[in-house]
Write a protein that holds these residues in place. Sequence first.
Motif, PDB file in Angstrom:
ATOM      1  N   ASN A 126       1.685   7.163  -4.438  1.00 47.40           N
ATOM      2  CA  ASN A 126       1.049   7.557  -3.184  1.00 47.40           C
ATOM      3  C   ASN A 126       1.215   6.482  -2.115  1.00 47.40           C
ATOM      4  O   ASN A 126       1.472   6.778  -0.947  1.00 47.40           O
ATOM      5  CB  ASN A 126      -0.427   7.869  -3.433  1.00 47.40           C
ATOM      6  N   ILE A 127       1.090   5.223  -2.505  1.00 47.10           N
ATOM      7  CA  ILE A 127       1.245   4.109  -1.547  1.00 47.10           C
ATOM      8  C   ILE A 127       2.682   4.061  -1.032  1.00 47.10           C
ATOM      9  O   ILE A 127       2.917   3.895   0.174  1.00 47.10           O
ATOM     10  CB  ILE A 127       0.854   2.774  -2.214  1.00 47.10           C
ATOM     11  N   ILE A 128       3.653   4.228  -1.917  1.00 49.40           N
ATOM     12  CA  ILE A 128       5.050   4.225  -1.488  1.00 49.40           C
ATOM     13  C   ILE A 128       5.307   5.407  -0.560  1.00 49.40           C
ATOM     14  O   ILE A 128       6.016   5.276   0.446  1.00 49.40           O
ATOM     15  CB  ILE A 128       5.986   4.255  -2.714  1.00 49.40           C
ATOM     16  N   GLY A 129       4.698   6.558  -0.847  1.00 55.19           N
ATOM     17  CA  GLY A 129       4.830   7.706   0.045  1.00 55.19           C
ATOM     18  C   GLY A 129       4.211   7.445   1.410  1.00 55.19           C
ATOM     19  O   GLY A 129       4.699   7.922   2.435  1.00 55.19           O
ATOM     20  N   LEU A 130       3.135   6.673   1.436  1.00 55.24           N
ATOM     21  CA  LEU A 130       2.441   6.365   2.685  1.00 55.24           C
ATOM     22  C   LEU A 130       3.203   5.355   3.538  1.00 55.24           C
ATOM     23  O   LEU A 130       3.374   5.550   4.738  1.00 55.24           O
ATOM     24  CB  LEU A 130       1.037   5.833   2.370  1.00 55.24           C
ATOM     25  N   TYR A 131       3.671   4.265   2.914  1.00 53.48           N
ATOM     26  CA  TYR A 131       4.290   3.167   3.663  1.00 53.48           C
ATOM     27  C   TYR A 131       5.813   3.148   3.592  1.00 53.48           C
ATOM     28  O   TYR A 131       6.453   2.430   4.348  1.00 53.48           O
ATOM     29  CB  TYR A 131       3.783   1.820   3.159  1.00 53.48           C
ATOM     30  N   GLY A 132       6.414   3.860   2.662  1.00 55.26           N
ATOM     31  CA  GLY A 132       7.844   3.687   2.408  1.00 55.26           C
ATOM     32  C   GLY A 132       8.013   2.422   1.591  1.00 55.26           C
ATOM     33  O   GLY A 132       7.078   1.946   0.959  1.00 55.26           O
ATOM     34  N   GLU A 133       9.186   1.869   1.610  1.00 55.00           N
ATOM     35  CA  GLU A 133       9.389   0.643   0.833  1.00 55.00           C
ATOM     36  C   GLU A 133       8.650  -0.526   1.488  1.00 55.00           C
ATOM     37  O   GLU A 133       8.376  -0.509   2.692  1.00 55.00           O
ATOM     38  CB  GLU A 133      10.873   0.330   0.689  1.00 55.00           C
ATOM     39  N   ALA A 134       8.350  -1.528   0.671  1.00 60.63           N
ATOM     40  CA  ALA A 134       7.655  -2.706   1.181  1.00 60.63           C
ATOM     41  C   ALA A 134       8.586  -3.478   2.109  1.00 60.63           C
ATOM     42  O   ALA A 134       9.730  -3.758   1.769  1.00 60.63           O
ATOM     43  CB  ALA A 134       7.194  -3.591   0.030  1.00 60.63           C
ATOM     44  N   ARG A 135       8.074  -3.782   3.303  1.00 60.77           N
ATOM     45  CA  ARG A 135       8.838  -4.531   4.302  1.00 60.77           C
ATOM     46  C   ARG A 135       7.920  -5.586   4.914  1.00 60.77           C
ATOM     47  O   ARG A 135       6.710  -5.559   4.715  1.00 60.77           O
ATOM     48  CB  ARG A 135       9.344  -3.597   5.405  1.00 60.77           C
ATOM     49  N   GLU A 136       8.494  -6.443   5.672  1.00 59.42           N
ATOM     50  CA  GLU A 136       7.709  -7.502   6.309  1.00 59.42           C
ATOM     51  C   GLU A 136       6.641  -6.920   7.242  1.00 59.42           C
ATOM     52  O   GLU A 136       5.533  -7.427   7.316  1.00 59.42           O
ATOM     53  CB  GLU A 136       8.636  -8.439   7.082  1.00 59.42           C
ATOM     54  N   ASP A 137       6.958  -5.827   7.943  1.00 59.62           N
ATOM     55  CA  ASP A 137       6.006  -5.277   8.913  1.00 59.62           C
ATOM     56  C   ASP A 137       4.856  -4.502   8.259  1.00 59.62           C
ATOM     57  O   ASP A 137       3.851  -4.225   8.911  1.00 59.62           O
ATOM     58  CB  ASP A 137       6.721  -4.395   9.942  1.00 59.62           C
ATOM     59  N   ASN A 138       4.968  -4.138   6.980  1.00 60.64           N
ATOM     60  CA  ASN A 138       3.865  -3.436   6.312  1.00 60.64           C
ATOM     61  C   ASN A 138       3.355  -4.213   5.097  1.00 60.64           C
ATOM     62  O   ASN A 138       2.605  -3.683   4.286  1.00 60.64           O
ATOM     63  CB  ASN A 138       4.281  -2.015   5.905  1.00 60.64           C
ATOM     64  N   GLU A 139       3.774  -5.460   4.996  1.00 58.40           N
ATOM     65  CA  GLU A 139       3.484  -6.278   3.812  1.00 58.40           C
ATOM     66  C   GLU A 139       1.989  -6.402   3.510  1.00 58.40           C
ATOM     67  O   GLU A 139       1.564  -6.221   2.370  1.00 58.40           O
ATOM     68  CB  GLU A 139       4.096  -7.664   4.006  1.00 58.40           C
ATOM     69  N   ILE A 140       1.185  -6.673   4.513  1.00 58.77           N
ATOM     70  CA  ILE A 140      -0.250  -6.887   4.284  1.00 58.77           C
ATOM     71  C   ILE A 140      -0.923  -5.610   3.804  1.00 58.77           C
ATOM     72  O   ILE A 140      -1.611  -5.614   2.769  1.00 58.77           O
ATOM     73  CB  ILE A 140      -0.937  -7.413   5.567  1.00 58.77           C
ATOM     74  N   GLU A 141      -0.739  -4.508   4.532  1.00 65.03           N
ATOM     75  CA  GLU A 141      -1.370  -3.244   4.147  1.00 65.03           C
ATOM     76  C   GLU A 141      -0.873  -2.778   2.783  1.00 65.03           C
ATOM     77  O   GLU A 141      -1.641  -2.326   1.938  1.00 65.03           O
ATOM     78  CB  GLU A 141      -1.104  -2.157   5.201  1.00 65.03           C
ATOM     79  N   PHE A 142       0.425  -2.880   2.571  1.00 67.62           N
ATOM     80  CA  PHE A 142       1.028  -2.489   1.292  1.00 67.62           C
ATOM     81  C   PHE A 142       0.412  -3.298   0.150  1.00 67.62           C
ATOM     82  O   PHE A 142      -0.002  -2.746  -0.872  1.00 67.62           O
ATOM     83  CB  PHE A 142       2.542  -2.721   1.364  1.00 67.62           C
ATOM     84  N   SER A 143       0.333  -4.604   0.340  1.00 66.02           N
ATOM     85  CA  SER A 143      -0.206  -5.506  -0.683  1.00 66.02           C
ATOM     86  C   SER A 143      -1.674  -5.210  -0.989  1.00 66.02           C
ATOM     87  O   SER A 143      -2.078  -5.167  -2.157  1.00 66.02           O
ATOM     88  CB  SER A 143      -0.049  -6.956  -0.216  1.00 66.02           C
ATOM     89  N   ILE A 144      -2.468  -4.992   0.049  1.00 65.82           N
ATOM     90  CA  ILE A 144      -3.894  -4.692  -0.148  1.00 65.82           C
ATOM     91  C   ILE A 144      -4.055  -3.384  -0.917  1.00 65.82           C
ATOM     92  O   ILE A 144      -4.830  -3.303  -1.874  1.00 65.82           O
ATOM     93  CB  ILE A 144      -4.630  -4.633   1.204  1.00 65.82           C
ATOM     94  N   ASP A 145      -3.296  -2.361  -0.533  1.00 65.40           N
ATOM     95  CA  ASP A 145      -3.423  -1.066  -1.209  1.00 65.40           C
ATOM     96  C   ASP A 145      -2.932  -1.127  -2.653  1.00 65.40           C
ATOM     97  O   ASP A 145      -3.508  -0.497  -3.534  1.00 65.40           O
ATOM     98  CB  ASP A 145      -2.686   0.023  -0.429  1.00 65.40           C
ATOM     99  N   VAL A 146      -1.871  -1.895  -2.921  1.00 64.87           N
ATOM    100  CA  VAL A 146      -1.407  -2.059  -4.305  1.00 64.87           C
ATOM    101  C   VAL A 146      -2.464  -2.789  -5.123  1.00 64.87           C
ATOM    102  O   VAL A 146      -2.771  -2.384  -6.248  1.00 64.87           O
ATOM    103  CB  VAL A 146      -0.054  -2.796  -4.355  1.00 64.87           C
ATOM    104  N   THR A 147      -3.050  -3.816  -4.559  1.00 68.13           N
ATOM    105  CA  THR A 147      -4.116  -4.542  -5.267  1.00 68.13           C
ATOM    106  C   THR A 147      -5.264  -3.612  -5.596  1.00 68.13           C
ATOM    107  O   THR A 147      -5.775  -3.619  -6.727  1.00 68.13           O
ATOM    108  CB  THR A 147      -4.628  -5.722  -4.416  1.00 68.13           C
ATOM    109  N   HIS A 148      -5.669  -2.769  -4.659  1.00 64.43           N
ATOM    110  CA  HIS A 148      -6.756  -1.810  -4.906  1.00 64.43           C
ATOM    111  C   HIS A 148      -6.372  -0.821  -5.996  1.00 64.43           C
ATOM    112  O   HIS A 148      -7.206  -0.429  -6.801  1.00 64.43           O
ATOM    113  CB  HIS A 148      -7.101  -1.068  -3.624  1.00 64.43           C
TER     114      HIS A 148
END
Length: 91
Positions: free
Chosen positions: A65-87
């Motif tokens: 679901n997170i990958i569907g939301l953000y696409g692949e992890a990139r520098e511009d979405n790193e913080i949000e991606f990381s927080i959601d993966v941690t959750h």
Amino acid sequence: MEHHSLDPYPEPKDKSPLYINEPWLIDKSLLEYPRHREPDEKEDNIRIYVPMDLNKDAILRRLDNIIGLYGEAREDNEIEFSIDVTHSVYF
């Protein structure tokens, strides 16, 4: 009007629940403020516990679901991606 299942018996019949007393895992706004380990002492505060299944399939579904939301992890979405993966992994 949507109806929600309010269960007066929060413990599963065959297992004991695991309570994680870390509200910041659900409430991301708490990441901006100092963490409090104790429930808020305000008179109108009610702490709720929401059941969640934690198993391999559930974790993979959340990560998908997170990958569907953000696409692949990139520098511009790193913080949000990381927080959601941690959750997803810890919660």
